[in-house]
Enzyme design. Structure first.
Site, mmCIF file in Angstrom:
data_model
loop_
_atom_site.group_PDB
_atom_site.id
_atom_site.type_symbol
_atom_site.label_atom_id
_atom_site.label_comp_id
_atom_site.label_asym_id
_atom_site.label_seq_id
_atom_site.Cartn_x
_atom_site.Cartn_y
_atom_site.Cartn_z
ATOM 1 N N GLN A 124 0.823 -1.213 0.000
ATOM 2 C CA GLN A 124 0.000 0.000 0.000
ATOM 3 C C GLN A 124 0.856 1.261 0.000
ATOM 4 O O GLN A 124 1.816 1.381 0.761
ATOM 5 C CB GLN A 124 -0.925 0.011 1.212
ATOM 6 C CG GLN A 124 -1.800 1.269 1.281
ATOM 7 C CD GLN A 124 -2.922 1.146 2.294
ATOM 8 O OE1 GLN A 124 -3.817 0.337 2.131
ATOM 9 N NE2 GLN A 124 -2.866 1.961 3.343
ATOM 10 N N ASP A 142 -21.375 5.464 -12.772
ATOM 11 C CA ASP A 142 -20.213 5.472 -13.669
ATOM 12 C C ASP A 142 -20.248 4.254 -14.593
ATOM 13 O O ASP A 142 -21.330 3.749 -14.903
ATOM 14 C CB ASP A 142 -18.935 5.488 -12.800
ATOM 15 C CG ASP A 142 -17.785 6.235 -13.455
ATOM 16 O OD1 ASP A 142 -17.249 5.740 -14.453
ATOM 17 O OD2 ASP A 142 -17.416 7.317 -12.965
ATOM 18 N N HIS A 154 -12.745 3.266 -15.638
ATOM 19 C CA HIS A 154 -13.021 4.610 -15.110
ATOM 20 C C HIS A 154 -13.722 4.556 -13.749
ATOM 21 O O HIS A 154 -13.277 5.183 -12.781
ATOM 22 C CB HIS A 154 -13.872 5.362 -16.139
ATOM 23 C CG HIS A 154 -14.087 6.808 -15.847
ATOM 24 N ND1 HIS A 154 -15.157 7.269 -15.100
ATOM 25 C CD2 HIS A 154 -13.383 7.905 -16.205
ATOM 26 C CE1 HIS A 154 -15.094 8.590 -15.024
ATOM 27 N NE2 HIS A 154 -14.029 9.005 -15.687
ATOM 28 N N ASN A 207 -13.780 18.509 -18.520
ATOM 29 C CA ASN A 207 -12.403 18.659 -19.016
ATOM 30 C C ASN A 207 -12.380 19.515 -20.270
ATOM 31 O O ASN A 207 -11.800 19.149 -21.275
ATOM 32 C CB ASN A 207 -11.809 17.278 -19.333
ATOM 33 C CG ASN A 207 -11.813 16.364 -18.123
ATOM 34 O OD1 ASN A 207 -11.700 16.827 -16.993
ATOM 35 N ND2 ASN A 207 -11.945 15.084 -18.363
ATOM 36 N N TYR A 229 -25.407 22.787 -12.663
ATOM 37 C CA TYR A 229 -26.663 23.017 -11.937
ATOM 38 C C TYR A 229 -26.379 23.332 -10.465
ATOM 39 O O TYR A 229 -25.496 22.726 -9.848
ATOM 40 C CB TYR A 229 -27.576 21.795 -12.053
ATOM 41 C CG TYR A 229 -27.968 21.472 -13.477
ATOM 42 C CD1 TYR A 229 -28.360 22.480 -14.355
ATOM 43 C CD2 TYR A 229 -27.934 20.166 -13.950
ATOM 44 C CE1 TYR A 229 -28.705 22.186 -15.670
ATOM 45 C CE2 TYR A 229 -28.285 19.866 -15.267
ATOM 46 C CZ TYR A 229 -28.670 20.882 -16.111
ATOM 47 O OH TYR A 229 -29.011 20.595 -17.408
ATOM 48 N N SER A 271 -12.785 13.985 -13.433
ATOM 49 C CA SER A 271 -13.325 12.710 -12.918
ATOM 50 C C SER A 271 -12.558 12.224 -11.709
ATOM 51 O O SER A 271 -13.138 11.569 -10.839
ATOM 52 C CB SER A 271 -13.222 11.618 -13.991
ATOM 53 O OG SER A 271 -14.296 11.660 -14.872
HETATM 54 CA CA CA Z 1 -5.292 -0.519 0.306
#
Ligand code: CA
Length: 393
Positions: free
Chosen positions: A115, A144, A177, A268, A286, A336
């Site tokens: 990690q 998404d 994504h 973008n 909005y 994003s």
């Molecule tokens: Ca992790």
């Protein structure tokens, strides 16, 4: 066990399904049919009458959209004008194309790396906030391309989902994504991969974009309806469209009225605000949502980021490391990628302040944001700050 009667009924049902699906497949190929959303005055026309009006115009119903009193349809182009003038029809909107607002990426593959802390998670002061809140149990929807549901650094936090593009299929991600967005919100704090802003939030994969990263407004609205029906508290929309659409805005208002905080990518369209390009996408523009622009690791405004008065907050959006499909990790850029940093902070805030309204959440995040010295059109109130947001009264 099937009885003969059941078998007969099944055959009839199958025949009906085939007869219903075939025209859709033919029409979807083009041939003069347009994707539209028809909005009815429900005081004037009931459900059977609505179907009759659509069929009378030569259209085919794709899906009902009760949230906006409408139906998604395939309609012969010449029928649009007559249908618009039909009694009981308020409006015929385009079922516009919606796109994911991330940039292409270079994924890495397993084995799982140890990690590491992505720079954006540190920049928004998330680790210092974890003494107070880790987003425990807050229901976060990622609207998404889906999420890799069994990703080793996400699986512990995946709580459910829905596939609006094909309700009989799982909301798994064939693009990458949505999986990347999900990791920035709530990758687990364990020994592998990355860690998200709210590492114990509950993630819901609401697939409204196809594996190409594109989708339709009607699928987005169906996904938002699912969020309302399933008690979602915050929804991340790293997506947008360049055109204003009244039906889209009405759906966003319904979600807002349901008390769900909506965090949306600014887009973008960079190139500099005031140059005629670079405006904020919809639904980011909005007022019912929190619109997020992107900065880089030097706190500079990202060259690709949209800007304008609709921007509410800025967040890290350049070279963001997060989870990716095929149990991998990838560095991506885009508004994003900035958006889920803010969504994660909303989850941290709601865990310690449950029941706050979208307006209250937005006000806290804005009043605790860090001024980066950028223009208001670029940074909104400034860089989102997790520690300040969870410790604010
Ligand atoms: Ca992790």
């Amino acid at each position: 066990m099937f009885t003969n009667r059941c078998r007969f009924a099944a055959i009839i049902l199958l025949a009906l399904l085939v007869s219903l699906c075939l025209p859709l497949a033919v029409m979807a190929a083009g041939n003069g049919y347009a994707k539209k959303i028809v909005i009815f005055d429900t005081n004037i026309v009931n459900e059977p009458a609505r179907q009759a009006i659509i069929h009378g115009a030569g259209g085919v119903i794709v899906k009902p959209l009760p949230l906006v009193d409408g139906v998604a349809v395939l309609l012969p182009e010449p029928a649009v004008a007559a249908l618009t003038a039909h009694a009981g029809v308020i409006r015929v909107d385009d079922d516009i194309e919606i796109y994911a607002t991330g940039k292409p990426s270079q994924p890495s593959q397993p084995p799982q790396p140890p990690q590491s802390l992505p720079w954006g998670i540190a920049r928004v002061n998330a680790p210092t906030a974890w003494d107070i809140s880790v987003g425990m149990g807050v229901k976060v929807a990622v609207l998404d391309t889906g999420i890799q549901l069994n990703h080793p650094d996400l699986a512990a936090n995946i709580a459910g989902g829905y596939n609006a593009t094909n309700p009989v299929r799982s909301p798994s991600d064939g693009n990458g994504h949505g999986t990347h967005v999900a990791g920035t919100i709530a990758a687990a704090n364990n020994s592998i991969g990355v860690v998200g802003v709210a590492p114990q939030a509950r993630l819901y994969a609401v697939k409204a974009l196809g594996n190409s990263g594109l989708g339709t407004l009607s699928d987005v609205i169906e996904g938002l309806t699912w969020c309302i029906d399933n008690g979602i508290q915050v929804v991340n929309m790293s997506l947008g469209a360049s055109t204003d659409n009244e039906t889209f805005h009405n759906a966003i208002i319904k979600v807002y009225e349901a008390g769900i905080t909506q965090v949306v990518a600014a887009g973008n369209n960079g190139g500099g605000y005031g140059s005629g390009t670079g405006a904020v996408d919809y639904p980011g523009a909005y007022p019912e949502v929190i619109a997020v622009s992107a900065i880089d690791s030097s706190n500079r405004f990202a060259v690709f980021s949209s800007a304008g008065p609709a921007v509410d907050l800025a967040a890290p959006g350049v070279n963001v490391l997060s989870t990716y499909i095929k149990s991998g990790y990838a560095t991506m850029s885009g508004t994003s990628m900035a958006t889920p940093h803010v969504t994660g902070v909303v989850a941290l805030r709601l865990a310690s302040h449950p029941g706050e309204s979208p307006d209250q959440v937005k006000a806290v995040l804005q009043s605790t944001a860090v001024d980066l010295g950028l223009s208001t059109d670029q940074q909104g109130a400034g860089l989102v700050n997790a520690y300040a947001a969870v410790t604010a009264p």
